[in-house]
Motif scaffolding. Structure first.
Motif, PDB file in Angstrom:
ATOM      1  N   GLN A   5       0.830  -1.203   0.000  1.00  0.00           N
ATOM      2  CA  GLN A   5       0.000   0.000   0.000  1.00  0.00           C
ATOM      3  C   GLN A   5       0.865   1.254   0.000  1.00  0.00           C
ATOM      4  N   ARG A   6       1.963   1.192   0.714  1.00  0.00           N
ATOM      5  CA  ARG A   6       2.839   2.355   0.854  1.00  0.00           C
ATOM      6  C   ARG A   6       3.725   2.581  -0.376  1.00  0.00           C
ATOM      7  N   LEU A   7       4.250   1.477  -0.934  1.00  0.00           N
ATOM      8  CA  LEU A   7       5.242   1.587  -2.010  1.00  0.00           C
ATOM      9  C   LEU A   7       4.701   1.258  -3.397  1.00  0.00           C
ATOM     10  N   GLY A   8       3.569   0.581  -3.454  1.00  0.00           N
ATOM     11  CA  GLY A   8       3.061   0.072  -4.725  1.00  0.00           C
ATOM     12  C   GLY A   8       3.468  -1.381  -4.866  1.00  0.00           C
ATOM     13  N   GLY A   9       3.136  -1.978  -5.982  1.00  0.00           N
ATOM     14  CA  GLY A   9       3.490  -3.360  -6.218  1.00  0.00           C
ATOM     15  C   GLY A   9       2.409  -4.316  -5.747  1.00  0.00           C
TER      16      GLY A   9
END
Length: 181
Positions: free
Chosen positions: A26-30
């Motif tokens: 959620q924080r970094l994507g992926g």
């Protein structure tokens, strides 16, 4: 059959790692690794003919494993693979012994696995659990949250069949090999 040997976490450890994976995605994507598929690969065998299965199982049964606790106490990432992992500052000697013993038994049984022989001699086991795949390029360098140490009791290892699909890999535990207290 696409096979690998792995450490498979207990349900509480898998849930804790799954929660970290979701938070980081959620924080970094992926794409966060699904809790049900979290593991630490010990030896990737890749595609194997079904006729090799008895040799593979015999090699694993010959491995001696001492019980150990693994402390996952750091997060890291690999730009070239675009993934985030959890690992340990210091791998227990019993883990290194397990991997070395498993690889030796597989080589002695003439089971082809991992990279070719030339690559295998350069290969170094790096204990990690993949938490997030397909991180966006702009996520690097990673701004990682602090990692609370997580204790993972390791009392067995498993042989897993991996079936690839558009939805991702589906894993089937084929056999469990317990430690030899």
């Amino acid at each position: 059959m696409r096979l690998f040997f792995a450490l498979w976490p207990t349900a509480p450890v898998a849930k804790a790692l799954g929660d970290v994976a979701e938070c980081c995605a959620q924080r970094l994507g992926g794409r966060a690794t699904r809790t049900a598929t979290i593991h630490m690969t010990l030896a990737f065998l890749g595609e194997q003919p079904r006729e090799k299965l008895p040799e593979i199982l015999a090699a694993a049964r010959a491995v001696r494993m001492a019980p150990f606790d693994l402390s996952l106490d750091r997060l890291g990432g690999w730009r070239h693979h675009r993934l985030l992992w959890a690992g340990c500052q210091s791998a227990p000697a019993d883990l290194q012994d397990l991997v070395a013993g498993l690889h030796a038994r597989l080589r002695n049984s003439a089971v082809a696995f991992g990279a070719g022989d030339a690559e295998r001699t350069k290969w170094h086991f790096f204990p990690h659990v993949t938490l997030v795949r397909k991180l966006p390029a702009q996520a690097f360098p990673l701004a990682l949250p602090a990692c609370q140490p997580l204790s993972w009791p390791c009392r067995s290892f498993v042989l897993v069949e991996s079936r690839l699909s558009a939805a991702g890999a589906e894993y089937r535990l084929m056999d469990t090999f317990d430690c030899c207290d």
